[in-house]
Scaffold this active site. Structure first.
Site, PDB file in Angstrom:
ATOM      1  CE  LYS A 189      -3.588  -2.649   0.604  1.00 32.39           C
ATOM      2  NZ  LYS A 189      -4.924  -2.971   0.545  1.00 32.39           N
TER       3      LYS A 189
HETATM    4  C1  LIG Z   1      -5.703  -4.010   1.109  1.00 29.22           C
HETATM    5  C2  LIG Z   1      -7.167  -3.933   1.080  1.00 29.22           C
HETATM    6  C3  LIG Z   1      -7.961  -4.168   2.225  1.00 29.22           C
HETATM    7  C4  LIG Z   1      -7.432  -4.553   3.577  1.00 29.22           C
HETATM    8  O1  LIG Z   1      -6.343  -5.309   3.530  1.00 29.22           O
HETATM    9  P1  LIG Z   1      -5.485  -5.865   4.750  1.00 29.22           P
HETATM   10  O2  LIG Z   1      -4.527  -6.734   3.995  1.00 29.22           O
HETATM   11  O3  LIG Z   1      -6.372  -6.614   5.649  1.00 29.22           O
HETATM   12  O4  LIG Z   1      -4.801  -4.735   5.428  1.00 29.22           O
HETATM   13  C5  LIG Z   1      -9.335  -3.996   2.108  1.00 29.22           C
HETATM   14  N1  LIG Z   1      -9.894  -3.641   0.948  1.00 29.22           N
HETATM   15  C6  LIG Z   1      -9.176  -3.401  -0.171  1.00 29.22           C
HETATM   16  C7  LIG Z   1      -9.889  -2.960  -1.404  1.00 29.22           C
HETATM   17  C8  LIG Z   1      -7.791  -3.560  -0.148  1.00 29.22           C
HETATM   18  O5  LIG Z   1      -7.083  -3.353  -1.259  1.00 29.22           O
END
Ligand SMILES: *Cc1c(COP(=O)(O)O)cnc(C)c1O
Length: 378
Positions: A189
């Site tokens: 991210k």
């Molecule tokens: C990354 C992501 C999440 C949450 O991800 P975690 O790996 O649990 O931190 C939720 N929704 C979307 C659209 C994502 O890309």
């Protein structure tokens, strides 16, 4: 050339310094100065009163659904074109996901289709309690339209802004829309804590419930072992939070580097006839999460993936449609053809290697391989 990474975190001495600072204290978790600082930074970034940092973006989504009191018998409208967590968080609480198809240009849930669905279906209107929309690949959903629908039908509005930290819609920041939003901090991210996420809200009551749910259901001022509701261990440690604070301090720089790589890709690929580069609505400003191209003919994807793989370039068919994942298809009876726009997009999109420190030579290398397929695929 060595195998390129699909993504890579951007870690400097500042991150190491703050993590070591925590390791030199006796307070490794349980809420401390790093958690508080990270929460203040997240709240400011999303233009919110409260941020509640937790152990993942998925955990953040889960406690929002729980905290808003959604449960069995309720339905929530959401998108089938997303990372599976945006829909799983409903299943955790026995909430029925009602998928609505997407816009082919932004890949986001289509407000017009939500309106049509609700307008024509009184039985569904009785069950539907909310809308959970996703800012797909960092591109904000149409929040003004979604908000208008939520107000008209008395629905909760949840923003999955896990991919859009730093983006904005009509001048307002991602994470600021609806009853609550989330950020996520997995290593691919815009910023990372290793694992982590945050709930973003202006609702004091919801914030308090989320703090309790993250911490085993403890009450705000109760004794250490007094639990007032069923909760979870979704805490984020001081070590993780320190990493996040250092990343948030560098946010402008991190986002600028990612934007520069995205611009480099777009410049090299915009005239390749067999694919399209990401498109942007004029009223959004996008913080880059991934770089996803779309093949004009989805049946070419296997060949493109194969060619790049032979050259040491990883790619991801990103996202696959959620309704066609085996357990969703089995549990809800979804089948191919149910959401045609999602399926058309899901079968033709491809994420390229992408991170803020990608150099010009790597971009040239990836794009030269894509260009070399032009004659075969046009
Ligand atoms: C990354 C992501 C999440 C949450 O991800 P975690 O790996 O649990 O931190 C939720 N929704 C979307 C659209 C994502 O890309």
């Amino acid at each position: 050339m060595n195998e390129l990474p699909m993504s890579a975190p951007d870690i400097t001495d500042r991150e190491r310094e703050l993590v070591i600072e925590v390791l030199n204290t006796p307070n490794l978790s349980g809420g401390g100065p790093m958690l508080q600082q990270l929460e203040a930074m997240c709240a400011a970034c999303a233009g919110r009163k409260y941020a509640i940092a937790v152990s993942s973006g998925t955990a953040a989504l889960h406690i929002i659904v729980r905290g808003l009191g959604l449960g069995p018998g309720d339905a929530v409208i959401t998108t089938p074109y997303s990372f599976v967590a945006s829909s799983n968080c409903l299943l955790y609480e026995g909430v029925e996901p009602v998928f609505v198809d997407i816009q082919q240009d932004t890949f986001n849930i289509d407000p017009d289709r939500i309106r049509k669905l609700l307008h024509g279906n009184a039985a569904l209107r009785r069950r539907v309690k909310g809308i959970l929309a996703v800012d797909v690949f960092g591109h904000p959903a149409e929040w003004d339209s979604l908000k208008a629908i939520a107000v008209e039908y008395g629905l909760r509005l949840i923003e999955d802004s896990a991919e859009s930290l730093g983006s904005s819609y009509r001048g307002r920041p991602a994470g600021s829309f609806g009853d609550a939003g989330v950020f996520a901090f997995y290593p691919n991210k815009q910023i990372t804590t290793g694992e982590g996420g945050a709930v973003l809200t202006d609702d004091e009551g919801l914030a308090e419930v989320c703090r309790s749910l993250r911490n085993q259901g403890r009450g705000p001022s109760s004794e250490w072992l007094e639990h007032v509701r069923l909760g979870y261990n979704y805490r984020l440690s001081e070590i993780h939070a320190a990493l996040g604070v250092a990343q948030m301090e560098r946010l402008d720089d991190l986002l600028a580097k990612r934007a520069q790589v995205a611009a480099g890709y777009t410049q090299r690929l915009q005239n390749v006839p067999y694919l399209s580069v990401p498109s942007r609505h004029p009223d959004v400003d996008v913080s880059w999460f991934v770089y996803v191209i779309r093949l004009k003919n989805g049946s070419h994807r296997t060949q493109v993936v194969q060619r790049l793989k032979e050259k040491g370039i990883p790619t991801r068919p990103y996202f696959p449609a959620i309704h066609l994942m085996p357990f969703y298809a089995a549990q809800f009876g979804f089948k191919p053809g149910d959401f045609p726009a999602t399926e058309a997009v899901a079968s033709s999109t491809l994420a390229l290697p992408f991170h803020g420190n990608m150099d010009e030579a790597s971009m040239d290398y990836v794009c030269d391989q894509l260009l070399s397929l032009t004659e075969e695929l046009s």
